[in-house]
Motif scaffolding. Sequence first.
Motif, short mmCIF file in Angstrom:
data_model
loop_
_atom_site.label_atom_id
_atom_site.label_comp_id
_atom_site.label_asym_id
_atom_site.label_seq_id
_atom_site.Cartn_x
_atom_site.Cartn_y
_atom_site.Cartn_z
N PRO A 152 -22.91 -36.02 -53.98
CA PRO A 152 -21.95 -35.35 -53.10
C PRO A 152 -20.91 -36.32 -52.53
N TRP A 153 -19.66 -35.87 -52.54
CA TRP A 153 -18.53 -36.65 -52.01
C TRP A 153 -18.00 -35.90 -50.80
N VAL A 154 -18.13 -36.49 -49.63
CA VAL A 154 -17.84 -35.81 -48.37
C VAL A 154 -16.63 -36.43 -47.69
N LEU A 155 -15.71 -35.59 -47.25
CA LEU A 155 -14.54 -36.03 -46.51
C LEU A 155 -14.53 -35.38 -45.13
N VAL A 156 -14.16 -36.14 -44.12
CA VAL A 156 -13.94 -35.61 -42.78
C VAL A 156 -12.47 -35.85 -42.44
N ASN A 157 -11.74 -34.76 -42.28
CA ASN A 157 -10.28 -34.84 -42.07
C ASN A 157 -9.60 -35.71 -43.12
N GLY A 158 -10.04 -35.54 -44.36
CA GLY A 158 -9.41 -36.23 -45.47
C GLY A 158 -9.91 -37.64 -45.73
N GLN A 159 -10.78 -38.15 -44.88
CA GLN A 159 -11.29 -39.50 -45.03
C GLN A 159 -12.69 -39.48 -45.67
N PRO A 160 -12.87 -40.15 -46.82
CA PRO A 160 -14.18 -40.12 -47.49
C PRO A 160 -15.23 -40.91 -46.72
N LEU A 161 -16.42 -40.34 -46.61
CA LEU A 161 -17.53 -41.03 -45.95
C LEU A 161 -18.29 -41.90 -46.93
#
Length: 211
Positions: A152-161
């Motif tokens: 899984p590839w997760v972004l928060v407000n466009g920023q990858p975690l």
Amino acid sequence: MSHPCQAQNVTLSLYYETLCPYCADFIVNHLVKLFDEGLISIVNLRLVPWGNAVMQPDGSFVCQHGEYECLLNSIDACTITIYPDVDRHFRFILCVERLVLENNINEWVHCFDRTGLGTVPIDCYKSGYGNLLEKQYAAETFQLNPSHQFVPWVLVNGQPLREDFKNFVSYVCKAYQGKQVPQACQSSLPVPLMNHSFKKANLSNPVCYAK
């Protein structure tokens, strides 16, 4: 009409593929926390079911875990479109991914009954519209900058975690600038520094790598 408070919501995007066991684990055992202690009230959740699939020159897809994954990715895409309310389509996707973890994925069609949804997404898939939706998700995934390295590839407000994706609650709480702070954020752990080095020899969380 959107609620005025939603303008301050944090956008959480998950790029995933249906048969990656690590995506299934993240959705079933971690992402579901969004629906605890009111966290979903400050989040715009976007689910993008394409993952590490590859678009062929003739427009067909090759999915990392075979043709069955392509089918289920398309079914998810149809379900998200037909039932745009996040509570509804997430329940279905959660049901499917739980079956992946139970090694019982052939039962996926029963998730429509179990979640109270109709089987319209199957018609969507059979009509070819699911493939059209998948091409849109493919284009979005290919345009990620930086490119996704795994799912899984997760972004928060466009920023990858990146590898810290399981710590998404802390990132969401830190990113939220509104006043309606949910209980989940009042007890949230401190967020690691965003400039923390993500390039480790071994990921602490298993993932499905992009080719």
